[in-house]
Design a protein around this motif. Structure first.
Motif, PDB file in Angstrom:
ATOM      1  N   TRP A 216       0.835  -1.185   0.000  1.00 28.22           N
ATOM      2  CA  TRP A 216       0.000   0.000   0.000  1.00 28.22           C
ATOM      3  C   TRP A 216       0.875   1.242   0.000  1.00 28.22           C
ATOM      4  CZ3 TRP A 216      -0.025   4.032   3.537  1.00 28.22           C
ATOM      5  CH2 TRP A 216      -1.005   5.003   3.337  1.00 28.22           C
ATOM      6  N   GLU A 217       0.389   2.251  -0.681  1.00 27.96           N
ATOM      7  CA  GLU A 217       1.057   3.544  -0.706  1.00 27.96           C
ATOM      8  C   GLU A 217      -0.016   4.600  -0.855  1.00 27.96           C
ATOM      9  OE1 GLU A 217       4.038   5.638  -3.824  1.00 27.96           O
ATOM     10  OE2 GLU A 217       4.797   3.783  -2.943  1.00 27.96           O
ATOM     11  N   ALA A 218       0.197   5.764  -0.271  1.00 29.75           N
ATOM     12  CA  ALA A 218      -0.802   6.833  -0.310  1.00 29.75           C
ATOM     13  C   ALA A 218      -0.766   7.573  -1.636  1.00 29.75           C
ATOM     14  CB  ALA A 218      -0.581   7.798   0.851  1.00 29.75           C
ATOM     15  N   ARG A 221      -3.927   4.215  -4.999  1.00 31.40           N
ATOM     16  CA  ARG A 221      -4.143   2.845  -5.470  1.00 31.40           C
ATOM     17  C   ARG A 221      -5.265   2.147  -4.696  1.00 31.40           C
ATOM     18  NH1 ARG A 221       1.618   0.169  -4.691  1.00 31.40           N
ATOM     19  NH2 ARG A 221       2.131   2.132  -5.748  1.00 31.40           N
ATOM     20  N   ASP A 222      -5.419   2.509  -3.415  1.00 37.44           N
ATOM     21  CA  ASP A 222      -6.469   1.866  -2.634  1.00 37.44           C
ATOM     22  C   ASP A 222      -7.856   2.339  -3.063  1.00 37.44           C
ATOM     23  OD1 ASP A 222      -5.874   4.380  -1.698  1.00 37.44           O
ATOM     24  OD2 ASP A 222      -6.013   3.855   0.423  1.00 37.44           O
ATOM     25  N   ASP A 223      -7.950   3.512  -3.691  1.00 36.45           N
ATOM     26  CA  ASP A 223      -9.238   3.948  -4.237  1.00 36.45           C
ATOM     27  C   ASP A 223      -9.664   3.041  -5.379  1.00 36.45           C
ATOM     28  OD1 ASP A 223      -9.313   6.089  -2.464  1.00 36.45           O
ATOM     29  OD2 ASP A 223      -8.324   7.450  -3.865  1.00 36.45           O
ATOM     30  N   TRP A 243      -1.168  -2.625   4.031  1.00 33.78           N
ATOM     31  CA  TRP A 243      -2.545  -2.292   3.673  1.00 33.78           C
ATOM     32  C   TRP A 243      -3.381  -1.877   4.880  1.00 33.78           C
ATOM     33  CZ3 TRP A 243      -4.237  -1.197  -0.996  1.00 33.78           C
ATOM     34  CH2 TRP A 243      -3.423  -1.584  -2.074  1.00 33.78           C
ATOM     35  N   GLU A 244      -2.931  -2.222   6.087  1.00 32.81           N
ATOM     36  CA  GLU A 244      -3.644  -1.779   7.281  1.00 32.81           C
ATOM     37  C   GLU A 244      -3.593  -0.266   7.459  1.00 32.81           C
ATOM     38  OE1 GLU A 244       0.626  -2.653   8.347  1.00 32.81           O
ATOM     39  OE2 GLU A 244      -0.962  -3.653   7.179  1.00 32.81           O
ATOM     40  N   ARG A 245      -2.712   0.416   6.722  1.00 35.52           N
ATOM     41  CA  ARG A 245      -2.617   1.872   6.799  1.00 35.52           C
ATOM     42  C   ARG A 245      -3.614   2.573   5.878  1.00 35.52           C
ATOM     43  NH1 ARG A 245       3.985   2.885   6.707  1.00 35.52           N
ATOM     44  NH2 ARG A 245       4.521   1.388   8.369  1.00 35.52           N
ATOM     45  N   SER A 246      -4.242   1.822   5.004  1.00 30.21           N
ATOM     46  CA  SER A 246      -5.177   2.421   4.047  1.00 30.21           C
ATOM     47  C   SER A 246      -6.472   2.823   4.741  1.00 30.21           C
ATOM     48  CB  SER A 246      -5.493   1.418   2.931  1.00 30.21           C
ATOM     49  OG  SER A 246      -6.607   1.854   2.167  1.00 30.21           O
ATOM     50  N   HIS A 248      -9.209   2.609   3.469  1.00 27.44           N
ATOM     51  CA  HIS A 248     -10.194   1.623   3.022  1.00 27.44           C
ATOM     52  C   HIS A 248      -9.983   0.252   3.657  1.00 27.44           C
ATOM     53  CE1 HIS A 248     -11.784   4.297  -0.078  1.00 27.44           C
ATOM     54  NE2 HIS A 248     -10.557   4.526  -0.508  1.00 27.44           N
ATOM     55  N   PHE A 249      -9.017   0.136   4.561  1.00 27.98           N
ATOM     56  CA  PHE A 249      -8.668  -1.189   5.071  1.00 27.98           C
ATOM     57  C   PHE A 249      -9.834  -1.921   5.737  1.00 27.98           C
ATOM     58  CE2 PHE A 249      -6.816  -4.055   8.310  1.00 27.98           C
ATOM     59  CZ  PHE A 249      -6.228  -4.955   7.427  1.00 27.98           C
TER      60      PHE A 249
END
Length: 317
Positions: A216-218, A221-223, A243-246, A248-249
Motif C-alpha cells: 500500500w502507498e498513499a 491505489r487503494d481507491d 494495507w492496514e494503513r489504508s 479503506h482497510f
C-alpha cells in the motif's frame, strides 16, 4: 575481474541475483553483507529488548557504533580483497569518507539506486550519506529515468538507467506444455534465457480473476481497489504489505480477510493464478515502470498497468 557487492542482503531480488549472474559470467565476485552489523539477540530479558531497539534505531538513523563498525569493516575488506569494482546497492549505510578512502586505493565505485533519494517524502536523515557521496562515485545507475539528471546535477557525470528485471528462476508460467524460450530484461538490455516451467497446476487459494500483489502507498491505489470491491462480480485477490494503513482497510479486510505478502515461489503462484494482474506505479518514487512489469509477462499472465511513455517503449501496443 574482481567484484565486491555491498548491500544489506535482506532481499532476494537485488544484490543476490547480481551476484549469481556475475558468477555465471565467470567473474570473481564477493559479498559484503551490511545486515551482519545489525544482528540483535533474538530472545532475552529487558536488557536484550533494549539492545534490539538500540540496534534498530542505529540502522534507521544511519548513525552510532554499528554503522562505524560497518564502515571500518568495508574499508578493511577492500584492503584485503583489493577488488577492481565496488558495487554498492542503495549506499545509505556507507559514509562519504569511506568511499573517498576506497577510491584513493584505485577501486572503481559503482552504485545502483532502486529508490528515489530525492523524494521529499523521505525523512532527511535516510539518504544523507548517499547524497553527500554522489560526487565520489565513478558511475551511478538509477532505477528510474527522472533520477539520471538528479545524479548529474548532484555531481556524478556518469549516470545511466539500469532497469529492474524479473528472475527467470522465480517468475515463469507454471502450467506450460514444454520449455519455452523467452526474453529476460536486465538493465537496459534484453537477455535471451531459457525458462523451465513446471506442469503443476495453480493451487485454488492462489486463483483469481483479478489480483494485485504489492504494498500500500498513499498514491490513490487503494481507491481503485475499493472500486473493484464495489463490483461484486469481480473475483479479486489482494496480496502485500502495509494495507492496514489504508483508509479503506476496514472494507478490504471485511471483503478479503487477512492480507498477506507473497514472495518467491508463492509470488509466482499468485501471478500464475490470476487472469489479470494489476500494476500500480509508485507516486512517492515517481516510477514510470516497476519490476512487476517484467515479472507478470514472464509468468504468462495478462498485465493491466498504468500508461507511461517508458512502459510504452518496452512493450508493443
Amino acid at each position: 575481474m574482481r567484484w565486491l557487492l555491498a548491500e544489506d542482503w535482506d532481499s532476494h531480488i537485488y544484490a543476490e541475483p547480481f551476484f549469481r549472474r556475475l558468477a555465471e559470467l565467470g567473474e570473481e565476485v564477493h559479498a559484503f553483507k551490511e545486515r551482519d552489523f545489525y544482528q540483535a539477540p533474538p530472545v532475552g530479558g529487558v536488557l536484550a529488548a533494549c539492545e534490539r531497539r538500540w540496534i534498530r534505531a542505529q540502522h534507521r538513523l544511519r548513525l552510532g557504533p554499528r554503522i562505524l563498525r560497518l564502515n571500518l569493516a568495508l574499508l578493511r575488506r577492500v584492503e584485503d580483497l583489493k577488488p577492481e569494482i565496488l558495487f554498492l546497492f542503495r549506499g545509505d549505510q556507507v559514509w562519504p569518507s569511506t568511499l573517498a578512502a576506497i577510491k584513493q586505493r584505485g577501486v572503481y565505485l559503482v552504485g545502483w539506486q532502486n529508490d528515489n533519494p530525492f523524494s521529499s517524502a523521505h525523512p532527511w536523515y535516510v539518504w544523507r550519506h548517499f547524497l553527500r557521496s554522489i560526487p565520489i562515485y565513478d558511475r551511478l545507475y538509477a532505477y528510474r529515468q527522472c533520477n539520471i539528471e538528479d545524479f548529474v546535477r548532484a555531481g556524478c557525470a556518469r549516470a545511466n538507467q539500469l532497469r529492474d528485471a524479473y528472475l527467470r528462476e522465480l517468475n515463469y508460467p507454471i502450467s506450460a506444455p514444454q520449455h519455452q524460450p523467452t526474453v529476460a530484461t536486465l538493465a537496459s538490455a534484453y537477455l535471451r534465457e531459457l525458462n523451465y516451467p513446471t506442469h503443476t497446476p495453480t493451487a485454488p487459494e492462489y486463483a483469481s480473476g483479478v489480483s494485485f500483489c504489492g504494498h500500500w502507498e498513499a498514491d490513490g491505489r487503494d481507491d481503485y481497489i475499493a472500486a473493484i470491491l464495489d463490483a461484486q462480480d469481480i473475483d479479486f485477490r489482494l496480496w502485500g504489505t502495509l494495507w492496514e494503513r489504508s483508509p479503506h482497510f476496514p472494507r478490504i479486510k471485511r471483503r478479503l480477510g487477512r492480507i498477506e505478502p507473497a514472495y518467491k515461489e508463492k509470488y509466482n503462484a499468485v501471478l500464475n493464478g490470476a487472469k489479470i494482474a494489476l500494476v500500480f506505479l509508485s507516486g512517492l518514487n515517481k516510477d514510470t515502470y516497476t519490476r512487476r512489469c517484467f515479472e507478470i509477462p514472464a509468468a504468462g499472465t495478462f498485465m493491466l498497468a498504468q500508461y507511461t511513455r517508458d512502459l510504452a517503449s518496452l512493450f508493443t501496443e
